[in-house]
Design a protein around this motif. Structure first.
Motif, PDB file in Angstrom:
ATOM      1  N   ASN A  27       0.822  -1.132  -0.148  1.00 19.63           N
ATOM      2  CA  ASN A  27       0.155   0.135  -0.388  1.00 19.63           C
ATOM      3  C   ASN A  27       0.523   1.143  -0.040  1.00 19.63           C
ATOM      4  N   GLU A  28       1.718   1.300  -1.126  1.00 21.13           N
ATOM      5  CA  GLU A  28       3.004   2.165  -1.058  1.00 21.13           C
ATOM      6  C   GLU A  28       2.409   4.354  -0.497  1.00 21.13           C
ATOM      7  N   ASN A  29       0.928   4.275  -1.256  1.00 15.86           N
ATOM      8  CA  ASN A  29       0.163   5.527  -0.744  1.00 15.86           C
ATOM      9  C   ASN A  29       0.677   5.775   0.323  1.00 15.86           C
ATOM     10  N   ALA A  30      -0.146   4.903   0.807  1.00 12.12           N
ATOM     11  CA  ALA A  30      -0.492   5.207   2.205  1.00 12.12           C
ATOM     12  C   ALA A  30       1.007   5.178   2.987  1.00 12.12           C
ATOM     13  N   VAL A  31       2.003   4.203   3.136  1.00 13.46           N
ATOM     14  CA  VAL A  31       3.364   4.471   3.207  1.00 13.46           C
ATOM     15  C   VAL A  31       4.167   5.627   3.183  1.00 13.46           C
ATOM     16  N   LYS A  32       3.682   6.145   2.316  1.00 16.34           N
ATOM     17  CA  LYS A  32       4.551   7.194   1.724  1.00 16.34           C
ATOM     18  C   LYS A  32       3.868   7.933   2.478  1.00 16.34           C
ATOM     19  N   LEU A  33       2.571   8.588   2.979  1.00 17.88           N
ATOM     20  CA  LEU A  33       2.217   9.601   3.449  1.00 17.88           C
ATOM     21  C   LEU A  33       2.389   9.663   4.395  1.00 17.88           C
ATOM     22  N   TYR A  34       2.234   8.531   5.850  1.00 17.04           N
ATOM     23  CA  TYR A  34       2.552   8.095   6.749  1.00 17.04           C
ATOM     24  C   TYR A  34       3.576   8.502   6.670  1.00 17.04           C
ATOM     25  N   ARG A  35       5.119   8.603   6.231  1.00 18.66           N
ATOM     26  CA  ARG A  35       5.852   8.266   6.461  1.00 18.66           C
ATOM     27  C   ARG A  35       6.142  10.244   5.899  1.00 18.66           C
ATOM     28  N   SER A  36       5.367  10.866   5.487  1.00 20.54           N
ATOM     29  CA  SER A  36       5.721  12.083   4.916  1.00 20.54           C
ATOM     30  C   SER A  36       5.140  13.184   6.536  1.00 20.54           C
ATOM     31  N   ILE A  37       4.167  12.312   7.087  1.00 17.43           N
ATOM     32  CA  ILE A  37       3.086  13.394   8.534  1.00 17.43           C
ATOM     33  C   ILE A  37       4.399  13.062   9.858  1.00 17.43           C
ATOM     34  N   GLY A  38       5.769  11.890   9.535  1.00 15.07           N
ATOM     35  CA  GLY A  38       6.460  11.758  10.803  1.00 15.07           C
ATOM     36  C   GLY A  38       6.511   9.996  10.893  1.00 15.07           C
TER      37      GLY A  38
END
Length: 162
Positions: free
Chosen positions: A123-134
């Protein structure tokens, strides 16, 4: 976009995309044949946990999030959250707004951290989003998820100190 408390009256708007996402079997560890009644019971949580919806100016439900204590007892200072965005409204910042909202909720409620127990690594979009938030990946359970087209893939445990 407005994020507000979800009510039982929102469920008929949530259920179609909730069912679509769950039955696709790509991102949640829920049973693929989860009934509407069970889905509502699992998603519309009660105090001290919360469920919210993101709505547009016309009141259309774009997505939803549930926030909860991740552990009990001496681990009850860790929060968690889950998110679903109606695929018809993806790519419009709904997921980011919901995620940021849940992080602020957890901070205001006095939690010390947020932990996601089972983020499917594909679920690359979610992983990328969560990483971008911290959030960071603490570890990955190898082959912890049976993806319907990609086979056995990992489940990330993600964490962010608050």
């Amino acid at each position: 976009m407005l994020i507000r408390e979800a009510t039982a009256e929102d469920w008929p708007a949530i259920w179609p995309f909730f069912r679509q996402i769950v039955s696709a079997g790509e991102t949640f560890t829920y049973p693929l044949d989860l009934s509407e009644e069970d889905g509502q019971d699992w998603w519309l949580v009660s105090d001290p946990n919360r469920t919210v919806v993101a709505v547009d100016d016309a009141g259309v439900v774009l997505g939803t999030a549930k926030m909860n204590r991740n552990h009990m007892g001496n681990g009850s200072h860790i929060a968690s959250a889950s998110y679903m965005v109606d695929p018809k409204h993806s790519g419009r910042g709904v997921g980011r707004a919901l995620c940021e909202y849940t992080v602020e909720w957890a901070r205001a409620a006095g939690y010390r951290a947020m932990q996601f127990n089972a983020v499917v690594e594909t679920n690359e979009n979610a992983v990328k989003l969560y990483r971008s938030i911290g959030f960071e990946v603490l570890g990955t359970l190898p082959e912890g998820f049976r993806h319907p087209t990609k086979g056995f893939v990992g489940l990330h445990i993600m964490h962010m100190a608050l």
